[in-house]
Write a protein that holds these residues in place. Structure first.
Motif, mmCIF file in Angstrom:
data_model
loop_
_atom_site.group_PDB
_atom_site.id
_atom_site.type_symbol
_atom_site.label_atom_id
_atom_site.label_comp_id
_atom_site.label_asym_id
_atom_site.label_seq_id
_atom_site.Cartn_x
_atom_site.Cartn_y
_atom_site.Cartn_z
ATOM 1 N N ALA A 48 36.721 44.606 29.660
ATOM 2 C CA ALA A 48 38.134 45.244 30.795
ATOM 3 C C ALA A 48 38.746 44.398 31.747
ATOM 4 O O ALA A 48 38.537 43.284 31.618
ATOM 5 N N VAL A 49 39.749 45.375 32.235
ATOM 6 C CA VAL A 49 40.406 44.779 33.701
ATOM 7 C C VAL A 49 40.039 46.133 34.712
ATOM 8 O O VAL A 49 40.446 47.372 34.755
ATOM 9 N N VAL A 50 40.428 45.159 35.849
ATOM 10 C CA VAL A 50 39.961 45.812 37.258
ATOM 11 C C VAL A 50 41.407 45.661 37.032
ATOM 12 O O VAL A 50 42.574 44.665 37.696
ATOM 13 N N THR A 51 42.318 47.213 37.393
ATOM 14 C CA THR A 51 43.455 47.574 38.063
ATOM 15 C C THR A 51 44.423 47.894 39.408
ATOM 16 O O THR A 51 44.748 47.977 39.884
ATOM 17 N N ILE A 52 42.827 48.508 39.685
ATOM 18 C CA ILE A 52 42.970 48.758 41.066
ATOM 19 C C ILE A 52 41.741 49.362 42.194
ATOM 20 O O ILE A 52 40.576 48.955 41.950
ATOM 21 N N GLU A 53 41.979 48.565 43.601
ATOM 22 C CA GLU A 53 41.071 48.395 44.355
ATOM 23 C C GLU A 53 40.903 48.250 45.032
ATOM 24 O O GLU A 53 42.472 48.448 46.244
#
Length: 318
Positions: free
Chosen positions: A289-294
């Motif tokens: 997975a890739v964290v794109t927005i926080e």
């Protein structure tokens, strides 16, 4: 003003903006069910996972899953997304090599795969697979799905399968025919609602020279989402079906690569292991997975004081 941390995580991909984006909300103890539904609608992703304390001594967290319009019992890609977030961004690999999630369908163990300190994949063990008959004329389902009747692969049965949610499984002759499907979403939503099915899942085996073993598409208009890019729950149910229907040998271990999301411009890959068990096949679904927005979601003060937010337990700075 209550401040809640929210994330977008692209699941079942190593590339940003690929795979299936899931919403993840941490420290959701302060949210009512109505607020969770509104937050999921605001994030407007196919599913959002809400993580908070559990009263189950065998679990680490409680999780609930919402589409923009409904709560659902389980979501595979959101489970991969939240587990990846905990492992890669919030330091949980330094505490444990696995966690257990308390969900509406029961306990779901998740383990990390690592190369040294680097997380390479997360793997969830889904609940026991089930398969039931589904009686429908091929001509009728073909018309609803916008495929030719001859595109439905007669070698395999049309069934509903479950590793947490019920999925209508439709065998199709090849990837080209799956890509060409143009469902009547109004009719498909009605069919799924009548039969209490969450999604309709098209699948095909691919040629040996292909880099993946199966190719799929997943439609869920009854839940307010026409199509989902890459689906862990549906492909887990599909893998259980393949073994329970003796399409794959139930006495040996199978490793499957399943591709999905190409028609939506969000290709992704799932890695499924099916192992013989004492009472039922063991289905393990893994991916990256890739964290794109926080960011921070600002909510009005709650009228309820039943729970406190969990932000500190996740080591989130505000």
């Amino acid at each position: 003003m209550r401040k809640v941390r929210v994330y977008h995580v692209d699941a079942f991909t190593k590339e940003q903006f690929g795979g299936n984006p899931a919403g993840v909300v941490l420290g959701a103890d302060s949210l009512s069910m109505n607020e969770m539904q509104k937050v999921a609608n605001e994030l407007n992703l196919s599913e959002t996972a809400f993580l908070y304390k559990t009263e189950n001594a065998e679990a680490d967290f409680r999780v609930r899953y919402f589409t923009p319009t409904n709560e659902i019992n389980f979501c595979g890609h959101a489970t991969i997304g939240l587990s990846w977030l905990l492992a890669s961004n919030l330091g949980w690999t330094k505490k444990k090599d696995r966690i257990v999630l308390d969900t509406n369908i029961g306990l779901v163990p998740v383990k990390w795969h690592k190369d040294g300190e680097l997380v390479t994949a997360v793997e969830m063990t889904q609940v026991a697979p089930k398969v039931n008959d589904f009686n429908i004329e091929r001509s009728k389902i073909a018309e609803i799905l916008g495929v030719h009747e001859n595109d439905i692969d007669k070698r395999y049965p049309i069934k509903i399968a479950n590793t947490g949610n019920w999925h209508l499984l439709i065998p199709i002759i090849d990837q080209k025919a799956i890509d060409a499907a143009k469902p009547n979403f109004e009719k498909l939503a009605r069919l799924n609602q009548i039969h209490n099915v969450d999604t309709t899942h098209l699948f095909t085996f691919t040629p040996e020279e292909q880099e993946y073993d199966l190719y799929t598409r997943d439609f869920l208009p009854a839940l307010g989402v026409n199509e989902d890019p890459v689906t862990g729950a549906a492909n887990g149910a599909l893998s259980g079906y393949l073994v329970l229907e003796n399409i794959l040998d139930p006495t040996i271990k199978h490793t499957l690569k399943i591709a999905q999301g190409h028609t939506m411009g969000r290709p992704g890959m799932l890695y499924v292991t099916v192992e013989p068990g004492k009472t039922h096949p063991i289905i393990k679904v893994a991916g990256s997975a890739v964290v794109t927005i926080e960011g921070t979601l600002n909510l009005q003060p709650s009228s309820s004081k039943e729970n406190l937010a969990l932000s500190e337990s996740f080591h989130i700075s505000r």
